[in-house]
Every structure is written in C-alpha cells, then in structure tokens.
Design a protein around this motif. Structure first.
Motif, PDB file in Angstrom:
ATOM      1  N   LEU A 103       3.863 -44.582   3.573  1.00  0.00           N
ATOM      2  CA  LEU A 103       3.359 -44.959   2.257  1.00  0.00           C
ATOM      3  C   LEU A 103       2.642 -46.290   2.411  1.00  0.00           C
ATOM      4  CD1 LEU A 103       3.220 -44.792  -0.875  1.00  0.00           C
ATOM      5  CD2 LEU A 103       5.472 -45.939  -0.900  1.00  0.00           C
ATOM      6  N   ILE A 104       1.406 -46.347   1.969  1.00  0.00           N
ATOM      7  CA  ILE A 104       0.617 -47.577   1.950  1.00  0.00           C
ATOM      8  C   ILE A 104       0.484 -47.977   0.488  1.00  0.00           C
ATOM      9  CG2 ILE A 104      -1.592 -48.654   2.519  1.00  0.00           C
ATOM     10  CD1 ILE A 104      -1.985 -46.213   4.506  1.00  0.00           C
ATOM     11  N   VAL A 105       0.952 -49.179   0.160  1.00  0.00           N
ATOM     12  CA  VAL A 105       0.856 -49.679  -1.214  1.00  0.00           C
ATOM     13  C   VAL A 105      -0.035 -50.914  -1.183  1.00  0.00           C
ATOM     14  CG1 VAL A 105       2.104 -50.415  -3.265  1.00  0.00           C
ATOM     15  CG2 VAL A 105       3.217 -48.876  -1.637  1.00  0.00           C
ATOM     16  N   ALA A 106      -1.072 -50.921  -2.003  1.00  0.00           N
ATOM     17  CA  ALA A 106      -2.043 -52.012  -1.972  1.00  0.00           C
ATOM     18  C   ALA A 106      -2.446 -52.425  -3.378  1.00  0.00           C
ATOM     19  CB  ALA A 106      -3.284 -51.578  -1.191  1.00  0.00           C
ATOM     20  N   ALA A 107      -2.828 -53.685  -3.499  1.00  0.00           N
ATOM     21  CA  ALA A 107      -3.362 -54.191  -4.756  1.00  0.00           C
ATOM     22  C   ALA A 107      -4.832 -53.796  -4.865  1.00  0.00           C
ATOM     23  CB  ALA A 107      -3.235 -55.716  -4.807  1.00  0.00           C
ATOM     24  N   PRO A 110     -10.947 -56.281  -3.475  1.00  0.00           N
ATOM     25  CA  PRO A 110     -12.125 -56.163  -2.609  1.00  0.00           C
ATOM     26  C   PRO A 110     -11.865 -55.516  -1.252  1.00  0.00           C
ATOM     27  CG  PRO A 110     -11.345 -58.426  -2.635  1.00  0.00           C
ATOM     28  CD  PRO A 110     -10.527 -57.671  -3.641  1.00  0.00           C
ATOM     29  N   TYR A 111     -10.618 -55.265  -0.887  1.00  0.00           N
ATOM     30  CA  TYR A 111     -10.322 -54.724   0.438  1.00  0.00           C
ATOM     31  C   TYR A 111      -9.961 -53.240   0.403  1.00  0.00           C
ATOM     32  CZ  TYR A 111     -10.243 -59.655   1.463  1.00  0.00           C
ATOM     33  OH  TYR A 111     -10.594 -60.971   1.578  1.00  0.00           O
ATOM     34  N   GLN A 112     -10.369 -52.535  -0.639  1.00  0.00           N
ATOM     35  CA  GLN A 112      -9.996 -51.125  -0.765  1.00  0.00           C
ATOM     36  C   GLN A 112     -10.471 -50.282   0.410  1.00  0.00           C
ATOM     37  OE1 GLN A 112      -7.705 -50.109  -3.124  1.00  0.00           O
ATOM     38  NE2 GLN A 112      -7.743 -52.327  -3.085  1.00  0.00           N
ATOM     39  N   VAL A 129      -2.626 -47.380  -4.926  1.00  0.00           N
ATOM     40  CA  VAL A 129      -3.293 -48.628  -5.284  1.00  0.00           C
ATOM     41  C   VAL A 129      -2.803 -49.058  -6.655  1.00  0.00           C
ATOM     42  CG1 VAL A 129      -5.513 -49.725  -5.717  1.00  0.00           C
ATOM     43  CG2 VAL A 129      -5.305 -48.026  -3.886  1.00  0.00           C
ATOM     44  N   MET A 130      -2.338 -50.299  -6.730  1.00  0.00           N
ATOM     45  CA  MET A 130      -1.809 -50.841  -7.977  1.00  0.00           C
ATOM     46  C   MET A 130      -2.844 -51.772  -8.601  1.00  0.00           C
ATOM     47  SD  MET A 130       2.144 -51.519  -6.765  1.00  0.00           S
ATOM     48  CE  MET A 130       2.600 -52.290  -8.298  1.00  0.00           C
ATOM     49  N   GLY A 134      -1.465 -58.956  -7.755  1.00  0.00           N
ATOM     50  CA  GLY A 134      -1.988 -59.690  -6.619  1.00  0.00           C
ATOM     51  C   GLY A 134      -1.334 -59.215  -5.338  1.00  0.00           C
ATOM     52  N   HIS A 135      -1.484 -60.006  -4.303  1.00  0.00           N
ATOM     53  CA  HIS A 135      -0.935 -59.671  -2.984  1.00  0.00           C
ATOM     54  C   HIS A 135       0.585 -59.469  -3.050  1.00  0.00           C
ATOM     55  CE1 HIS A 135      -0.558 -59.571   1.318  1.00  0.00           C
ATOM     56  NE2 HIS A 135       0.114 -60.715   1.366  1.00  0.00           N
TER      57      HIS A 135
END
Length: 158
Positions: A103-107, A110-112, A129-130, A134-135
């Motif tokens: 599972l990759i969880v990211a904010a 700009p780094y999508q 993607v949330m 923030g980070h």
C-alpha cells in the motif's frame, strides 16, 4: 515512513509519502541545495521551517516546538548525510523485487508522478492519495489514514 507488517502468517508493506528516487532536474537540485545550505548554516531555523511545512492542517505551537526539538536530537552531520543520501541514491530498481502486497499512501501534491511511478514499478501495489494533508498525513487526517491501514490489514488476512 516504511511499515513492514506481518499478520496471520502474511506479510505486507506500507509506504507513506516517501520515495526511493526520482529524475533530478536543475530547478529541483537548486531548491535542494538551497535548503541544504540553510539547514547547515542555521539548523534550528531550517528544522523549524521544515516541521511547519510537514502539515497541511494547523498544529499547536507546543506540538510544532516538540517535533522540532525531537528532530534536532539527530546530530547535524548525520542529518546532512541522510539528507544527501535521499537525493543522491536512486533505489527505484529495488521496487521490482517487492513481492508482497503493498500500500502506497501519499499526500496530494506536486510529486504525484513519483507515486504513480512507484505504483507501476511495484507489482500489484495499491496507491491511495489523500487530499488536504501534508507530508505528515497520518497526523493531518488520522481517521482516513487509519481506515486505509485497517482496510489493507484486513486484505492481508482474507
């Protein structure tokens, strides 16, 4: 943040808003070196600024001060080595070796393209993607993060 989870004899991996490499370009490098120079010259100020930028939602001054103080416990030379390692080593080839549910969880931000690339490189991985965080997304939206983690854990034991 990397979480390796073993549950009911099954293992899984959770990667939280971080990456193992990207294609560096001149503006990105300039920004990195500007940050690193400021970090080395005035670590306390740079750390306080970085800590403030980790959150998408307001945090109390006491909390931000506590996190800043904790970050300053790492010696500056060690922090600089970790910082430079983060941009000078490309570890993306290791993604092809991951053979566990991931599972990759990211904010959202700009780094999508980096997170989408991670998902493509890790067979069968899931990207969540949330938005509005923030980070430190697990602080900004703990209920949403915990729900994602809970769903992933349940999928390991099915």
């Amino acid at each position: 943040v990397v979480l390796l989870i073993k549950l009911a004899g099954r293992a899984g991996l959770v990667l939280v808003d971080g990456h193992a490499g990207w294609d560096l370009d001149p503006p990105l490098l300039r920004g990195f070196f500007d940050f690193a120079t400021g970090f080395e010259r005035n670590r306390r100020e740079a750390a306080a600024g970085f800590v403030r930028e980790m959150y998408g939602k307001p945090q109390s001054e006491e909390y931000l001060s506590r996190i800043t103080r904790a970050s300053l416990r790492t010696p500056t030379n060690t922090a600089m080595a970790l910082l430079f390692s983060y941009v000078s080593r490309d570890r993306r080839s290791a993604f092809a070796k991951i053979n566990k549910p991931t599972l990759i969880v990211a904010a959202q931000g700009p780094y999508q393209m980096i997170f989408a690339d991670m998902q493509r490189r890790i067979a069968g991985s899931q990207l969540e993607v949330m938005d509005g965080v923030g980070h430190a997304l697990f602080v900004d939206a703990p209920e949403r993060f915990n729900s994602l983690l809970d769903g992933f854990l349940k999928s390991l034991v099915r």
